[in-house]
Design an enzyme around this catalytic site. Structure first.
Site, PDB file in Angstrom:
ATOM      1  N   LYS A 146      51.315  61.684  39.034  1.00 24.93           N
ATOM      2  CA  LYS A 146      52.383  60.684  39.021  1.00 24.93           C
ATOM      3  C   LYS A 146      53.761  61.334  39.001  1.00 24.93           C
ATOM      4  CE  LYS A 146      49.950  56.606  37.479  1.00 24.93           C
ATOM      5  NZ  LYS A 146      49.867  55.434  36.619  1.00 24.93           N
ATOM      6  N   LYS A 178      47.057  50.228  42.163  1.00 24.45           N
ATOM      7  CA  LYS A 178      48.188  49.299  42.316  1.00 24.45           C
ATOM      8  C   LYS A 178      49.359  49.999  42.977  1.00 24.45           C
ATOM      9  CE  LYS A 178      47.056  47.644  37.799  1.00 24.45           C
ATOM     10  NZ  LYS A 178      47.478  47.879  36.429  1.00 24.45           N
ATOM     11  N   LYS A 214      41.547  56.679  45.406  1.00 27.19           N
ATOM     12  CA  LYS A 214      41.234  55.573  44.488  1.00 27.19           C
ATOM     13  C   LYS A 214      42.030  54.327  44.861  1.00 27.19           C
ATOM     14  CE  LYS A 214      43.232  54.921  40.431  1.00 27.19           C
ATOM     15  NZ  LYS A 214      43.663  54.762  39.049  1.00 27.19           N
TER      16      LYS A 214
HETATM   17  N1  AQP Z   1      39.962  52.119  41.616  1.00 29.67           N
HETATM   18  C1  AQP Z   1      39.443  51.937  40.408  1.00 29.67           C
HETATM   19  N2  AQP Z   1      38.111  51.909  40.237  1.00 29.67           N
HETATM   20  C2  AQP Z   1      37.583  51.713  38.990  1.00 29.67           C
HETATM   21  N3  AQP Z   1      38.330  51.520  37.873  1.00 29.67           N
HETATM   22  C3  AQP Z   1      39.677  51.540  38.008  1.00 29.67           C
HETATM   23  N4  AQP Z   1      40.687  51.393  37.120  1.00 29.67           N
HETATM   24  C4  AQP Z   1      41.860  51.485  37.764  1.00 29.67           C
HETATM   25  N5  AQP Z   1      41.650  51.695  39.078  1.00 29.67           N
HETATM   26  C5  AQP Z   1      40.300  51.742  39.260  1.00 29.67           C
HETATM   27  C6  AQP Z   1      40.490  51.128  35.698  1.00 29.67           C
HETATM   28  O1  AQP Z   1      41.196  49.933  35.393  1.00 29.67           O
HETATM   29  C7  AQP Z   1      41.638  49.995  34.033  1.00 29.67           C
HETATM   30  C8  AQP Z   1      43.073  49.539  33.935  1.00 29.67           C
HETATM   31  O2  AQP Z   1      43.907  50.373  34.707  1.00 29.67           O
HETATM   32  P1  AQP Z   1      45.462  50.480  34.369  1.00 29.67           P
HETATM   33  O3  AQP Z   1      46.110  49.183  34.586  1.00 29.67           O
HETATM   34  O4  AQP Z   1      45.654  51.065  33.048  1.00 29.67           O
HETATM   35  O5  AQP Z   1      46.099  51.441  35.388  1.00 29.67           O
HETATM   36  P2  AQP Z   1      45.578  52.560  36.243  1.00 29.67           P
HETATM   37  O6  AQP Z   1      44.355  53.214  35.776  1.00 29.67           O
HETATM   38  O7  AQP Z   1      46.719  53.465  36.419  1.00 29.67           O
HETATM   39  O8  AQP Z   1      45.262  51.628  37.489  1.00 29.67           O
HETATM   40  P3  AQP Z   1      45.865  51.723  38.879  1.00 29.67           P
HETATM   41  O9  AQP Z   1      45.526  50.490  39.634  1.00 29.67           O
HETATM   42  O10 AQP Z   1      45.418  52.974  39.509  1.00 29.67           O
HETATM   43  O11 AQP Z   1      47.414  51.748  38.642  1.00 29.67           O
HETATM   44  P4  AQP Z   1      48.426  52.874  39.092  1.00 29.67           P
HETATM   45  O12 AQP Z   1      48.489  52.791  40.565  1.00 29.67           O
HETATM   46  O13 AQP Z   1      49.709  52.445  38.427  1.00 29.67           O
HETATM   47  O14 AQP Z   1      47.918  54.186  38.622  1.00 29.67           O
HETATM   48  C9  AQP Z   1      41.408  51.425  33.567  1.00 29.67           C
HETATM   49  O15 AQP Z   1      40.247  51.454  32.755  1.00 29.67           O
HETATM   50  C10 AQP Z   1      41.161  52.187  34.822  1.00 29.67           C
HETATM   51  O16 AQP Z   1      40.292  53.278  34.624  1.00 29.67           O
END
Ligand code: AQP
Length: 342
Positions: free
Chosen positions: A116, A200, A197
Protein backbone atom coordinates in the site's frame (compact mmCIF):
# COMPACT_ATOMS: atom_id res chain seq x y z
CA UNK A 1 -11.95 -11.47 32.86
CA UNK A 2 -12.36 -15.23 32.45
CA UNK A 3 -13.00 -16.80 29.08
CA UNK A 4 -16.56 -17.68 28.24
CA UNK A 5 -17.32 -21.35 27.54
CA UNK A 6 -17.82 -20.63 23.86
CA UNK A 7 -14.83 -19.48 21.81
CA UNK A 8 -14.80 -15.74 21.27
CA UNK A 9 -14.57 -14.53 17.68
CA UNK A 10 -13.42 -11.09 16.57
CA UNK A 11 -13.16 -9.78 13.03
CA UNK A 12 -13.37 -6.45 11.22
CA UNK A 13 -14.09 -4.81 7.92
CA UNK A 14 -13.25 -1.34 6.65
CA UNK A 15 -16.03 1.07 5.66
CA UNK A 16 -14.36 1.92 2.38
CA UNK A 17 -16.21 1.85 -0.95
CA UNK A 18 -18.76 -0.93 -0.47
CA UNK A 19 -18.46 -4.66 0.20
CA UNK A 20 -16.90 -6.83 -2.51
CA UNK A 21 -17.77 -10.43 -3.28
CA UNK A 22 -14.22 -11.17 -1.98
CA UNK A 23 -15.03 -9.59 1.41
CA UNK A 24 -18.30 -11.54 1.49
CA UNK A 25 -16.88 -14.96 0.61
CA UNK A 26 -13.58 -14.57 2.48
CA UNK A 27 -15.04 -13.10 5.66
CA UNK A 28 -18.68 -12.04 6.12
CA UNK A 29 -20.34 -15.26 4.96
CA UNK A 30 -18.29 -17.18 7.53
CA UNK A 31 -19.09 -14.65 10.27
CA UNK A 32 -22.79 -15.25 9.63
CA UNK A 33 -22.26 -19.01 9.78
CA UNK A 34 -20.51 -18.73 13.19
CA UNK A 35 -23.47 -17.00 14.80
CA UNK A 36 -25.17 -19.04 17.46
CA UNK A 37 -22.13 -21.30 17.96
CA UNK A 38 -19.66 -18.71 19.17
CA UNK A 39 -19.37 -15.48 21.09
CA UNK A 40 -18.99 -12.95 18.27
CA UNK A 41 -17.75 -9.41 17.88
CA UNK A 42 -17.76 -7.83 14.44
CA UNK A 43 -16.27 -4.40 14.03
CA UNK A 44 -16.58 -1.73 11.36
CA UNK A 45 -12.97 -0.58 11.47
CA UNK A 46 -13.26 3.09 10.53
CA UNK A 47 -9.98 3.95 12.29
CA UNK A 48 -8.25 1.58 9.88
CA UNK A 49 -9.95 3.26 6.93
CA UNK A 50 -8.34 6.64 7.73
CA UNK A 51 -4.82 5.25 7.29
CA UNK A 52 -5.52 6.16 3.65
CA UNK A 53 -6.91 9.64 2.81
CA UNK A 54 -10.71 9.64 3.00
CA UNK A 55 -13.36 12.21 2.19
CA UNK A 56 -15.00 12.81 5.63
CA UNK A 57 -18.62 13.05 4.40
CA UNK A 58 -18.16 10.00 2.21
CA UNK A 59 -16.57 7.99 5.02
CA UNK A 60 -19.54 8.77 7.29
CA UNK A 61 -22.00 7.71 4.58
CA UNK A 62 -20.01 4.54 3.80
CA UNK A 63 -19.97 3.60 7.47
CA UNK A 64 -23.76 3.61 7.72
CA UNK A 65 -24.02 1.78 4.42
CA UNK A 66 -21.65 -0.89 5.70
CA UNK A 67 -23.71 -1.32 8.86
CA UNK A 68 -26.82 -1.80 6.71
CA UNK A 69 -24.99 -4.25 4.46
CA UNK A 70 -23.65 -6.36 7.35
CA UNK A 71 -27.14 -6.67 8.80
CA UNK A 72 -28.51 -7.43 5.33
CA UNK A 73 -25.94 -10.22 4.98
CA UNK A 74 -27.34 -11.82 8.13
CA UNK A 75 -25.35 -10.47 11.08
CA UNK A 76 -27.89 -10.38 13.87
CA UNK A 77 -27.31 -7.85 16.70
CA UNK A 78 -29.17 -10.22 19.03
CA UNK A 79 -26.50 -12.89 18.49
CA UNK A 80 -23.39 -10.85 17.62
CA UNK A 81 -21.97 -7.59 18.88
CA UNK A 82 -21.71 -5.40 15.77
CA UNK A 83 -20.10 -2.02 16.39
CA UNK A 84 -18.02 0.86 15.13
CA UNK A 85 -14.36 0.87 16.17
CA UNK A 86 -14.15 4.63 16.81
CA UNK A 87 -17.10 4.41 19.24
CA UNK A 88 -15.04 2.34 21.68
CA UNK A 89 -12.05 4.31 22.94
CA UNK A 90 -10.38 1.21 24.38
CA UNK A 91 -9.11 0.42 20.84
CA UNK A 92 -6.97 3.55 20.43
CA UNK A 93 -5.83 3.50 24.04
CA UNK A 94 -4.69 -0.13 23.78
CA UNK A 95 -3.06 0.55 20.40
CA UNK A 96 -0.80 3.19 21.99
CA UNK A 97 0.14 0.83 24.80
CA UNK A 98 0.94 -1.92 22.29
CA UNK A 99 2.92 0.53 20.10
CA UNK A 100 5.21 0.80 23.08
CA UNK A 101 5.96 -2.93 23.10
CA UNK A 102 6.17 -3.50 19.31
CA UNK A 103 9.54 -3.22 17.54
CA UNK A 104 9.26 -1.03 14.44
CA UNK A 105 11.03 -3.70 12.35
CA UNK A 106 8.04 -6.02 12.79
CA UNK A 107 5.80 -3.43 11.12
CA UNK A 108 8.16 -2.52 8.30
CA UNK A 109 8.11 -6.17 7.19
CA UNK A 110 4.34 -6.32 6.70
CA UNK A 111 3.45 -7.16 3.10
CA UNK A 112 0.34 -4.98 3.09
CA UNK A 113 2.35 -1.97 4.31
CA UNK A 114 4.89 -2.48 1.55
CA UNK A 115 2.16 -2.91 -1.11
CA UNK A 116 0.00 0.00 0.00
CA UNK A 117 2.82 2.45 0.74
CA UNK A 118 4.21 2.29 -2.81
CA UNK A 119 0.79 3.43 -4.07
CA UNK A 120 0.81 6.58 -1.86
CA UNK A 121 2.52 9.91 -2.58
CA UNK A 122 3.00 10.46 1.11
CA UNK A 123 2.92 7.49 3.49
CA UNK A 124 1.11 8.22 6.74
CA UNK A 125 2.41 6.89 10.05
CA UNK A 126 -0.97 5.24 10.60
CA UNK A 127 -0.43 3.00 7.59
CA UNK A 128 2.69 1.62 9.26
CA UNK A 129 1.22 1.25 12.73
CA UNK A 130 -2.23 0.02 11.64
CA UNK A 131 -1.37 -3.65 12.39
CA UNK A 132 -0.79 -2.61 16.01
CA UNK A 133 -4.28 -1.14 16.11
CA UNK A 134 -5.54 -4.39 14.62
CA UNK A 135 -3.70 -6.32 17.33
CA UNK A 136 -5.36 -4.09 19.93
CA UNK A 137 -8.78 -4.71 18.30
CA UNK A 138 -8.36 -8.45 18.78
CA UNK A 139 -6.51 -8.63 22.08
CA UNK A 140 -8.75 -6.33 24.13
CA UNK A 141 -11.57 -8.83 23.67
CA UNK A 142 -9.34 -11.84 24.40
CA UNK A 143 -10.60 -13.29 21.14
CA UNK A 144 -9.72 -16.94 20.48
CA UNK A 145 -10.47 -16.89 16.75
CA UNK A 146 -10.07 -14.30 14.01
CA UNK A 147 -11.86 -15.32 10.79
CA UNK A 148 -10.19 -13.49 7.91
CA UNK A 149 -9.23 -13.85 4.27
CA UNK A 150 -5.71 -14.98 3.34
CA UNK A 151 -4.45 -11.36 3.01
CA UNK A 152 -4.92 -10.73 6.75
CA UNK A 153 -3.15 -13.86 8.00
CA UNK A 154 0.17 -12.06 8.44
CA UNK A 155 -1.48 -9.40 10.60
CA UNK A 156 -3.03 -12.03 12.87
CA UNK A 157 0.40 -13.66 13.19
CA UNK A 158 1.83 -10.29 14.18
CA UNK A 159 -0.98 -9.97 16.74
CA UNK A 160 0.11 -13.30 18.24
CA UNK A 161 3.71 -12.07 18.46
CA UNK A 162 2.65 -8.82 20.13
CA UNK A 163 0.46 -10.70 22.62
CA UNK A 164 3.28 -13.09 23.49
CA UNK A 165 5.70 -10.20 23.93
CA UNK A 166 3.29 -8.34 26.22
CA UNK A 167 2.59 -11.48 28.26
CA UNK A 168 6.34 -12.14 28.50
CA UNK A 169 7.14 -8.60 29.65
CA UNK A 170 4.28 -7.90 32.03
CA UNK A 171 2.57 -11.21 32.87
CA UNK A 172 -0.14 -13.37 31.35
CA UNK A 173 -3.00 -11.21 30.16
CA UNK A 174 -3.75 -11.87 26.54
CA UNK A 175 -5.18 -14.92 24.84
CA UNK A 176 -3.09 -15.91 21.80
CA UNK A 177 -5.63 -15.77 18.93
CA UNK A 178 -5.80 -18.17 15.98
CA UNK A 179 -6.44 -16.97 12.42
CA UNK A 180 -9.34 -18.87 10.88
CA UNK A 181 -8.90 -18.96 7.11
CA UNK A 182 -11.61 -20.61 4.99
CA UNK A 183 -10.40 -23.69 3.10
CA UNK A 184 -12.05 -22.42 -0.04
CA UNK A 185 -12.54 -18.75 -0.94
CA UNK A 186 -9.82 -17.23 1.26
CA UNK A 187 -8.54 -15.31 -1.74
CA UNK A 188 -11.10 -14.41 -4.38
CA UNK A 189 -9.31 -13.01 -7.40
CA UNK A 190 -10.15 -10.06 -9.65
CA UNK A 191 -12.42 -11.04 -12.55
CA UNK A 192 -10.34 -8.87 -14.90
CA UNK A 193 -7.05 -10.37 -13.73
CA UNK A 194 -7.11 -13.68 -11.84
CA UNK A 195 -3.52 -13.18 -10.71
CA UNK A 196 -4.48 -10.33 -8.35
CA UNK A 197 -6.80 -10.29 -5.31
CA UNK A 198 -10.28 -8.84 -5.80
CA UNK A 199 -10.01 -5.64 -3.80
CA UNK A 200 -11.91 -2.42 -3.22
CA UNK A 201 -8.91 -0.28 -4.07
CA UNK A 202 -8.71 -1.83 -7.56
CA UNK A 203 -12.46 -1.51 -8.10
CA UNK A 204 -11.98 1.43 -10.50
CA UNK A 205 -10.66 -1.09 -13.06
CA UNK A 206 -13.55 -2.13 -15.33
CA UNK A 207 -14.82 -5.64 -14.58
CA UNK A 208 -12.47 -6.15 -11.61
CA UNK A 209 -14.80 -6.51 -8.61
CA UNK A 210 -18.40 -7.41 -7.87
CA UNK A 211 -20.02 -5.35 -5.11
CA UNK A 212 -22.90 -6.79 -3.09
CA UNK A 213 -25.00 -3.76 -4.02
CA UNK A 214 -24.43 -4.22 -7.79
CA UNK A 215 -27.47 -4.72 -10.01
CA UNK A 216 -28.09 -8.08 -11.70
CA UNK A 217 -27.09 -6.53 -15.05
CA UNK A 218 -23.77 -5.25 -13.72
CA UNK A 219 -22.97 -8.64 -12.17
CA UNK A 220 -23.86 -10.48 -15.37
CA UNK A 221 -21.71 -8.14 -17.49
CA UNK A 222 -18.71 -8.50 -15.14
CA UNK A 223 -18.88 -12.32 -15.20
CA UNK A 224 -19.35 -12.44 -18.98
CA UNK A 225 -16.11 -10.54 -19.47
CA UNK A 226 -14.20 -12.47 -16.76
CA UNK A 227 -10.71 -13.43 -17.92
CA UNK A 228 -10.22 -17.20 -18.37
CA UNK A 229 -7.80 -19.08 -20.67
CA UNK A 230 -7.70 -20.40 -24.20
CA UNK A 231 -8.58 -23.99 -23.18
CA UNK A 232 -11.98 -25.38 -22.39
CA UNK A 233 -11.59 -27.66 -19.37
CA UNK A 234 -13.84 -26.80 -16.39
CA UNK A 235 -12.03 -28.07 -13.29
CA UNK A 236 -10.31 -26.78 -10.16
CA UNK A 237 -6.60 -26.29 -10.72
CA UNK A 238 -3.49 -24.74 -9.14
CA UNK A 239 -2.08 -24.01 -12.59
CA UNK A 240 -1.66 -20.20 -12.83
CA UNK A 241 -2.86 -20.42 -16.44
CA UNK A 242 -6.21 -21.76 -15.21
CA UNK A 243 -6.53 -19.23 -12.36
CA UNK A 244 -9.57 -17.56 -13.97
CA UNK A 245 -11.59 -20.80 -14.23
CA UNK A 246 -10.43 -21.83 -10.75
CA UNK A 247 -11.67 -18.49 -9.39
CA UNK A 248 -15.09 -18.87 -11.05
CA UNK A 249 -15.46 -22.41 -9.68
CA UNK A 250 -14.39 -21.24 -6.22
CA UNK A 251 -17.02 -18.50 -6.24
CA UNK A 252 -19.64 -21.02 -7.34
CA UNK A 253 -18.56 -23.55 -4.69
CA UNK A 254 -18.59 -21.11 -1.78
CA UNK A 255 -21.93 -19.59 -2.73
CA UNK A 256 -23.67 -22.96 -3.27
CA UNK A 257 -21.86 -24.70 -0.39
CA UNK A 258 -20.98 -27.62 -2.69
CA UNK A 259 -17.66 -29.47 -2.54
CA UNK A 260 -15.19 -29.58 -5.42
CA UNK A 261 -16.39 -32.93 -6.77
CA UNK A 262 -20.02 -31.85 -6.92
CA UNK A 263 -19.11 -28.49 -8.40
CA UNK A 264 -17.13 -30.10 -11.23
CA UNK A 265 -20.00 -32.57 -11.74
CA UNK A 266 -22.39 -29.61 -12.20
CA UNK A 267 -20.38 -28.52 -15.22
CA UNK A 268 -20.08 -31.85 -17.02
CA UNK A 269 -21.59 -31.27 -20.43
CA UNK A 270 -21.37 -27.47 -20.13
CA UNK A 271 -20.82 -25.74 -23.47
CA UNK A 272 -17.47 -24.07 -22.77
CA UNK A 273 -16.54 -21.15 -20.57
CA UNK A 274 -19.51 -19.10 -21.80
CA UNK A 275 -21.84 -21.52 -20.01
CA UNK A 276 -19.65 -21.54 -16.91
CA UNK A 277 -19.64 -17.74 -16.65
CA UNK A 278 -23.40 -17.57 -17.13
CA UNK A 279 -24.12 -20.22 -14.47
CA UNK A 280 -21.78 -18.59 -11.96
CA UNK A 281 -23.29 -15.16 -12.66
CA UNK A 282 -26.84 -16.48 -12.17
CA UNK A 283 -25.85 -18.22 -8.92
CA UNK A 284 -24.27 -15.04 -7.54
CA UNK A 285 -27.20 -12.87 -8.66
CA UNK A 286 -29.72 -15.15 -6.95
CA UNK A 287 -27.65 -15.34 -3.74
CA UNK A 288 -27.21 -11.57 -3.57
CA UNK A 289 -30.79 -10.66 -4.49
CA UNK A 290 -32.29 -11.08 -0.97
CA UNK A 291 -29.24 -9.35 0.55
CA UNK A 292 -29.71 -6.36 -1.77
CA UNK A 293 -33.43 -6.23 -1.00
CA UNK A 294 -32.83 -6.27 2.76
CA UNK A 295 -30.12 -3.63 2.32
CA UNK A 296 -32.50 -1.32 0.43
CA UNK A 297 -34.98 -1.51 3.31
CA UNK A 298 -32.36 -1.11 6.08
CA UNK A 299 -30.59 1.90 4.56
CA UNK A 300 -33.89 3.81 4.63
CA UNK A 301 -33.87 3.61 8.43
CA UNK A 302 -30.72 5.45 9.56
CA UNK A 303 -32.00 5.90 13.13
CA UNK A 304 -32.34 2.14 13.48
CA UNK A 305 -28.80 1.60 12.15
CA UNK A 306 -27.39 4.23 14.51
CA UNK A 307 -29.21 2.68 17.47
CA UNK A 308 -27.76 -0.73 16.61
CA UNK A 309 -24.27 0.78 16.41
CA UNK A 310 -24.74 2.46 19.79
CA UNK A 311 -25.92 -0.75 21.49
CA UNK A 312 -23.04 -2.66 19.91
CA UNK A 313 -20.49 -0.10 21.17
CA UNK A 314 -21.89 -0.27 24.71
CA UNK A 315 -21.60 -4.05 24.75
CA UNK A 316 -18.08 -3.96 23.27
CA UNK A 317 -16.87 -1.29 25.72
CA UNK A 318 -18.16 -3.33 28.66
CA UNK A 319 -15.79 -6.15 27.65
CA UNK A 320 -12.75 -4.18 26.50
CA UNK A 321 -12.46 -1.29 28.96
CA UNK A 322 -11.63 -3.46 32.01
CA UNK A 323 -8.95 -5.26 29.96
CA UNK A 324 -7.33 -1.96 28.95
CA UNK A 325 -7.39 -0.84 32.60
CA UNK A 326 -5.55 -4.06 33.44
CA UNK A 327 -2.99 -3.44 30.66
CA UNK A 328 -2.26 0.04 32.04
CA UNK A 329 -1.84 -1.23 35.55
CA UNK A 330 0.46 -4.06 34.45
CA UNK A 331 2.59 -1.57 32.52
CA UNK A 332 3.00 0.60 35.62
CA UNK A 333 0.64 3.46 34.80
CA UNK A 334 -1.00 5.02 37.83
CA UNK A 335 -4.77 4.57 38.00
CA UNK A 336 -6.75 7.83 38.28
CA UNK A 337 -8.16 8.28 41.78
CA UNK A 338 -11.88 8.96 42.14
CA UNK A 339 -12.42 12.72 42.65
CA UNK A 340 -12.46 13.76 46.32
CA UNK A 341 -15.65 15.40 47.50
CA UNK A 342 -14.96 18.77 49.21
N1 AQP B 1 -10.40 -10.97 -2.41
C1 AQP B 1 -10.65 -11.44 -1.20
N2 AQP B 1 -10.89 -12.75 -1.01
C2 AQP B 1 -11.16 -13.23 0.25
N3 AQP B 1 -11.23 -12.44 1.35
C3 AQP B 1 -11.00 -11.12 1.20
N4 AQP B 1 -10.99 -10.09 2.07
C4 AQP B 1 -10.72 -8.95 1.41
N5 AQP B 1 -10.55 -9.21 0.10
C5 AQP B 1 -10.71 -10.55 -0.06
C6 AQP B 1 -11.27 -10.22 3.50
O1 AQP B 1 -12.34 -9.33 3.80
C7 AQP B 1 -12.21 -8.89 5.15
C8 AQP B 1 -12.44 -7.40 5.23
O2 AQP B 1 -11.49 -6.71 4.44
P1 AQP B 1 -11.14 -5.19 4.76
O3 AQP B 1 -12.32 -4.35 4.54
O4 AQP B 1 -10.53 -5.07 6.08
O5 AQP B 1 -10.09 -4.72 3.73
P2 AQP B 1 -9.07 -5.42 2.88
O6 AQP B 1 -8.61 -6.73 3.36
O7 AQP B 1 -8.00 -4.44 2.69
O8 AQP B 1 -10.05 -5.61 1.64
P3 AQP B 1 -9.86 -5.05 0.24
O9 AQP B 1 -11.14 -5.20 -0.51
O10 AQP B 1 -8.70 -5.69 -0.38
O11 AQP B 1 -9.60 -3.52 0.46
P4 AQP B 1 -8.33 -2.70 -0.01
O12 AQP B 1 -8.41 -2.64 -1.48
O13 AQP B 1 -8.55 -1.36 0.64
O14 AQP B 1 -7.11 -3.40 0.47
C9 AQP B 1 -10.83 -9.33 5.62
O15 AQP B 1 -10.98 -10.47 6.44
C10 AQP B 1 -10.12 -9.71 4.36
O16 AQP B 1 -9.18 -10.73 4.57
Amino acid sequence: MGQTARPRVFSGIQPTSGVTLGNYIGAIKNWVDFQGQKDNLFCLVDLHAITIKQDPAELRARTRELMAMLLACGLDPARSIVFLQSHVRAHTEAAWLLNCVTPIGWLQKMTQFKDKSVKQESVLTGLLTYPVLMAADILIYKANEVPVGEDQKQHVELTRNIAERFNGLFGELFVIPEPVIPKLGARIMGLDDPSTKMSKSSAHKPGHAIFLSDSADTILRAFKRAVTDSGGEIRFSDDPLKAGVNNLLTIYATITGKDRVNVEADFIGARGYGDLKLRVAETVIEALRPIRERYEALIKEPANLDANMRRGAEAAAAISEPIVRQMKEMMGLTPAQPSLSV
